[in-house]
Design a protein around this motif. Structure first.
Motif, short mmCIF file in Angstrom:
data_model
loop_
_atom_site.label_atom_id
_atom_site.label_comp_id
_atom_site.label_asym_id
_atom_site.label_seq_id
_atom_site.Cartn_x
_atom_site.Cartn_y
_atom_site.Cartn_z
N THR A 146 16.57 2.30 -0.81
CA THR A 146 17.27 3.46 -0.25
C THR A 146 17.12 4.68 -1.16
OG1 THR A 146 18.83 1.97 0.80
CG2 THR A 146 19.54 4.24 0.59
N GLN A 194 12.02 2.60 2.34
CA GLN A 194 12.20 1.17 2.65
C GLN A 194 10.89 0.54 3.09
OE1 GLN A 194 14.24 3.51 3.98
NE2 GLN A 194 16.17 3.06 2.97
N VAL A 212 16.47 4.04 10.34
CA VAL A 212 16.49 3.08 9.24
C VAL A 212 17.16 1.76 9.63
CG1 VAL A 212 18.69 3.78 8.20
CG2 VAL A 212 16.85 2.98 6.73
N SER A 213 17.75 1.73 10.83
CA SER A 213 18.37 0.47 11.28
C SER A 213 17.34 -0.65 11.41
CB SER A 213 19.11 0.68 12.60
OG SER A 213 18.24 1.18 13.57
N PHE A 214 16.05 -0.31 11.30
CA PHE A 214 15.02 -1.37 11.37
C PHE A 214 15.19 -2.39 10.24
CE2 PHE A 214 11.84 -1.16 8.00
CZ PHE A 214 12.11 0.06 7.41
N VAL A 215 15.86 -1.99 9.14
CA VAL A 215 16.03 -2.94 8.03
C VAL A 215 16.90 -4.12 8.45
CG1 VAL A 215 15.68 -1.24 6.19
CG2 VAL A 215 17.99 -1.70 7.00
N THR A 216 17.72 -3.94 9.49
CA THR A 216 18.54 -5.05 9.97
C THR A 216 17.64 -6.19 10.45
OG1 THR A 216 20.03 -3.34 10.81
CG2 THR A 216 20.53 -5.58 11.44
N ALA A 217 16.57 -5.83 11.17
CA ALA A 217 15.63 -6.85 11.65
C ALA A 217 14.90 -7.49 10.48
CB ALA A 217 14.62 -6.21 12.61
N TYR A 257 17.14 -9.92 8.94
CA TYR A 257 17.25 -11.12 9.78
C TYR A 257 16.04 -12.03 9.59
CZ TYR A 257 17.26 -14.07 13.90
OH TYR A 257 17.22 -15.15 14.73
N ILE A 307 21.14 -14.18 9.96
CA ILE A 307 22.23 -13.23 10.18
C ILE A 307 22.80 -12.70 8.85
CG2 ILE A 307 24.56 -12.94 11.14
CD1 ILE A 307 22.51 -13.01 13.31
N ALA A 363 20.68 -9.94 7.76
CA ALA A 363 20.87 -8.71 8.54
C ALA A 363 22.09 -7.94 8.04
CB ALA A 363 21.03 -9.05 10.03
N ALA A 401 21.34 -6.36 4.71
CA ALA A 401 20.52 -5.15 4.86
C ALA A 401 21.39 -3.94 5.22
CB ALA A 401 19.45 -5.36 5.92
N MET A 402 22.36 -4.17 6.11
CA MET A 402 23.26 -3.08 6.49
C MET A 402 24.10 -2.61 5.29
SD MET A 402 24.78 -3.64 10.29
CE MET A 402 25.72 -2.13 10.20
N ILE A 445 22.16 -0.57 2.84
CA ILE A 445 21.94 0.84 3.22
C ILE A 445 23.23 1.62 3.03
CG2 ILE A 445 21.58 2.36 5.21
CD1 ILE A 445 19.00 1.29 4.35
N VAL A 446 24.35 1.03 3.47
CA VAL A 446 25.62 1.77 3.52
C VAL A 446 26.13 2.13 2.12
CG1 VAL A 446 28.08 1.55 4.09
CG2 VAL A 446 26.35 0.96 5.78
#
Lengths: 180, 210
Positions: free
Chosen positions: A18, A28, A62-67, A70, A75, A78, A81-82, A85-86
């Protein structure tokens, strides 16, 4: 998912990556490619699919990092990853709001060279992503055309992803239809 | 937008004013607004500019149009994904650090859930199948997209003369050292940032030092 990365591995790398997202540069992508794709822990096709999903869905890309999280650790990955970022983003945004003037000089210095550094990181990610696919000269020409198109017209990335997928499907059907 | 462009002094004053909510904003309202923003905006922060302005500035009056622009410029300058950084800055201004985290999480949740659903639905296709062919083709498309974005990112630096040359050397050294000599990407990126900050100074400062 027996890659030995786990929740903390995902969290650590995403948090670190990040820091390389100045000016919309996708730090990322380069970090994940360098750490997991080039080391064989994540298949290039899954990495590309995750990246494409980020463009197809609403909100920050950037929500692609969730995948990615995963694919690396299920899970929990995932969620890691969130969180990854946060945490740095909320710290950075709060500090920027509070002490912008104090940090302005440093930010100005870093942001000038950051564009070139991120350009280098994105090139590294692109070449590293292409290497295991061993593209033919026709595919290399296609990559060149897409690159030229992106520089020349800056099309919506969704169109690139959709177009590439359609071409892949057409080529597959054509090959299937050919005898032998 | 470069930080050295005109208008940044006013940006500093506006952004640096810290968490000064005009009216106390309930966390639930903040969460709902950013959930909606995360679910209905496509194309990133700049593409969503008008929608954000309509909601945060005109409809709710939480921030001024000047503040919105200043925050967006600042969000692009700090090391974080810029749309999220913008959300975090708005949240911080309205409700401090808690507001920053709430707005960030809510901005990210809708897209992340959809991405997760997509990832769970589609895994790697077996060799020779239509899915594998499409994934292969999309990967090649993304390689081109990344290379094009890298070129656009380099162009956006607006460097000229020897500063451009120095920037290009830094940009080229990163893939070269990483892919040919196995130097870790993180090491090269940090080296690039440090050497860039030393060699490529802002134009005014560079002129002052001769």
């Amino acid at each position: 998912m027996d890659n030995g990365v786990g929740f903390l591995g995902v969290l650590g790398l995403v948090m670190l990556s990040t820091l390389f997202s100045i000016g919309g540069g996708n730090g990322q992508v380069a970090m994940i490619q360098g750490q997991w794709v080039s080391n064989g822990l994540l298949d290039p096709a899954l990495f590309a699919w995750a990246f494409a999903l980020g463009h197809f869905t609403p909100g920050p890309k950037v929500s692609f990092v969730t995948a990615i999280g995963y694919y690396m650790a299920g899970i929990p990955g995932a969620i890691a990853a969130m969180i990854g970022i946060v945490i740095p983003t909320s710290l950075g945004a709060s500090l920027a709001s509070h002490w912008y003037q104090r940090f302005q000089r440093i930010i100005n210095h870093v942001s000038i060279s950051a564009s070139m550094v991120i350009a280098g990181m994105m090139s590294t990610a692109a070449i590293g992503l292409a290497q295991p696919l061993e593209p033919s000269w026709i595919e290399l020409t296609g990559i060149g055309l897409v690159t030229f198109l992106v520089v020349w017209r800056r099309p919506d990335p969704v169109l690139i992803v959709l177009g590439s997928g359609v071409i892949g499907a057409i080529v597959w059907f054509a090959r299937s239809a050919l005898p032998g | 937008m470069s930080s050295t462009e005109p208008g940044n002094n006013s940006v500093n004053k506006i952004v640096a004013s810290g968490p000064v909510p005009v009216t106390p904003v309930p966390l639930l309202s903040l969460a709902l607004v950013f959930l909606k923003m995360g679910a209905l905006t496509f194309g990133g922060m700049w593409a969503a500019f008008s929608r954000i302005e309509a909601d945060l500035v005109h409809r709710r009056g939480w921030i001024s149009a000047d503040t919105q622009r200043a925050m967006m410029i600042t969000a692009a300058l700090i090391p974080a994904p810029k749309f999220l950084a913008f959300g975090g800055m708005v949240g911080y201004r309205l409700r401090g650090f808690t507001g920053s985290v709430v707005s960030l999480v809510c901005l990210m949740i809708p897209g992340s859930l959809l991405v997760l659903a997509g990832a769970m639905l589609l895994r790697q296709g077996a060799e020779g199948t239509l899915l594998a062919a499409v994934q292969h083709s999309i990967t090649l498309g993304i390689v081109g997209l990344l290379l094009g974005n890298a070129a656009n990112m380099a162009q956006s630096s607006r460097l000229t003369g020897w500063r451009l040359f120095a920037g290009i050397v830094i940009a080229v050294m990163i893939p070269l050292m990483t892919l040919l000599f196995g130097v870790p990407l993180l090491v090269m990126a940090l080296l690039g940032l440090v050497s860039g900050a030393i060699v490529i100074r802002p134009e005014q400062e560079s002129d002052e030092h001769g």
